[in-house]
Design an enzyme around this catalytic site. Structure first.
Site, PDB file in Angstrom:
ATOM      1  CB  CYS A  34     123.156  59.072  24.426  1.00  0.00           C
ATOM      2  SG  CYS A  34     121.473  59.734  25.167  1.00  0.00           S
ATOM      3  CG  HIS A  58     123.683  55.197  27.297  1.00  0.00           C
ATOM      4  ND1 HIS A  58     124.778  56.211  27.291  1.00  0.00           N
ATOM      5  CD2 HIS A  58     122.641  55.671  27.398  1.00  0.00           C
ATOM      6  CE1 HIS A  58     123.936  57.369  27.475  1.00  0.00           C
ATOM      7  NE2 HIS A  58     122.417  57.157  27.289  1.00  0.00           N
ATOM      8  CD  GLU A  85     127.738  54.486  27.565  1.00  0.00           C
ATOM      9  OE1 GLU A  85     127.512  54.131  26.238  1.00  0.00           O
ATOM     10  OE2 GLU A  85     127.094  55.650  27.977  1.00  0.00           O
TER      11      GLU A  85
END
Lengths: 194, 257
Positions: free
Chosen positions: A77, A176, A178
């Protein structure tokens, strides 16, 4: 394998830490140049505003360390955006790793670009690994990196932009991983295997 | 102009004293009152995000919030929002630090509109969801606070616009007329709000069937749809809903197991 997450007071390192925990790697979180240099893989996360994030990097000399790392580095990001030449956010000079600029999305579509969007592979990263063509990842951002010779993933939001970048040992994901479900975790594994 | 952004489906869980409330009737759960297990299950089934509303009555009990927020963040690999009783920048810091991605602010934003700005300045507007409960009375949409118990002077569309300019990154609009009816979302109001705002709108209240979701994304022009009981009671499953929406040319995230 020793994975280090760069801690520079910009954003949520814990989400990234938890994602690595889930795939069975316990990362360290550090802002120490020596400790990060000793890692096999380095993650450069970031949420927040670009110019203040760059200021935070300079305080600990991380702006000098990151471009000189020899191991694989993954910017996520804002981390990825700071690895570009320049960003319009706060008119900020970047780490000049990826040869592209970061612009603000034009009015028209809603900003931030928030939610799940397709990443289209432009260069070899996942090919031949049984990954579906139309893969959705989770995005949250108001600025985008323009397409360039280092683009590995392209995403379309009014304009096509770089959702993944790679140059030598440096990788960047605008999305993202994650927070992008099982496939996001899979992409982190591919990065660890790279 | 290309745009592959998907419409989002968001199950909402009410949590009280660390336990989910509203009878949840999920097959295969060991403990349907455990927010972590339920969140994990929804993420596996293809939920695009989750919203947790903490409705604990006392400040003491609310302290347990940070514990389950952190457990959810460890277990769940999709974004989630936490709301309920958040009234300061420090509250937000604690919740984000525990691992939540966004916070939802409702009554506190009306009592203290600058709170939205303060949170957005510190953490970015992407993590600020302004939740608005409103009721249509003749042609006027009135905003309510305190879980719908107290009417305010505010008008829905004006407040949504103001919240956006103050720093909200999303609006979560619950129509009190529709909530609990299972007769469909407030399509007209959603469509109007959507045209007036440049931030995403999450529709809430009224989901009763798969066609209601089709309508909320087409006629209501919503970016995301939130529902509780229809998911909790298994009346509509997320995988079925996603394939139904794709059959109706509405793009949602595919799981590709």
């Amino acid at each position: 394998m020793k994975v280090g997450i760069i801690d520079y007071e910009a954003g949520n390192v814990r989400s990234v830490q938890f994602a690595f925990d889930r795939i069975g790697v316990n990362p360290i979180i550090s802002n120490s140049n020596d400790e990060l240099k000793s890692c096999d893989k380095v993650i450069f996360p970031g949420v927040g505003e670009a110019s203040s994030a760059m200021t935070a990097l300079r305080k600990t000399g991380l702006d000098q360390l990151i471009p000189n790392l020899k191991q694989d580095v993954l910017g996520v990001c804002l981390g990825m955006q700071l690895m570009c030449n320049h960003t319009e956010e706060g008119d900020t000079r970047g780490l000049e790793i990826f040869n592209t600029s970061v612009k603000k999305f034009e009015p028209g579509l809603k900003v931030p670009h928030m939610g799940w969007n397709s990443i289209w592979e432009k260069s070899i990263f996942m090919k031949g690994k049984g990954v579906p063509d139309d893969l959705d990842m989770y995005f949250v951002h108001s600025y985008y990196a323009e397409l360039c010779e280092h683009t590995i993933f392209e995403t379309d939001y009014g304009i096509p932009f770089s959702s993944g970048l790679k140059k030598d040992n440096f990788y960047g994901f605008q999305f993202h991983p994650e927070k992008s479900g099982a496939w996001g975790e899979q992409l982190l594994k591919y990065f660890l295997d790279a | 102009m290309g745009n592959d952004l998907k419409k989002r489906l968001i199950p909402c869980l009410d949590v009280k004293d660390g336990r989910t409330v509203k009878g949840i009737n999920f097959v295969g759960l060991r403990d349907a009152g455990d927010p972590i297990e339920l969140a994990y299950k929804y993420a596996q089934e293809g939920a695009d995000e989750l919203v947790f509303l903490d409705i604990s009555a006392t400040h003491e009990k609310r302290k347990t919030m940070l514990q389950w927020v952190e457990e959810v963040a460890k277990e769940v690999n999709i974004p989630f929002t936490v709301g309920g009783g958040i009234s300061s920048v420090d509250d937000v810091y604690q919740i984000l630090r525990a691992g939540a991605d966004k916070v939802s602010i409702n009554s506190s934003a009306i009592r203290n509109p600058q709170l939205l700005t303060a949170i957005a300045n510190k953490f970015g507007n992407q993590c600020v969801v302004c939740a608005i409960d409103a009721k249509q009375e003749q042609d006027h949409w009135s905003v309510y606070v305190s879980g719908g118990r107290t009417k305010t002077e505010l008008e829905l569309f004006a407040w949504a616009k103001e919240a956006e300019s103050l720093g909200a990154g999303e609006i979560l609009f619950t129509s009190m007329n529709q909530d609990g009816t299972k007769e469909g979302f407030a399509l007209e109001a959603l469509s109007k709000m959507n045209e007036q705002l440049s931030i995403p709108v999450i529709a809430s209240g009224g989901a009763g069937s798969m066609s209601h979701f089709k309508d909320v994304f087409t006629l209501g022009k919503a970016d995301a749809a939130l529902a509780a009981s229809i998911f909790h009671f298994g009346e509509v499953s997320l995988p079925d809903l996603k394939s139904y929406l794709w059959d109706n040319q509405i793009k949602t995230r595919q799981i590709w197991n």
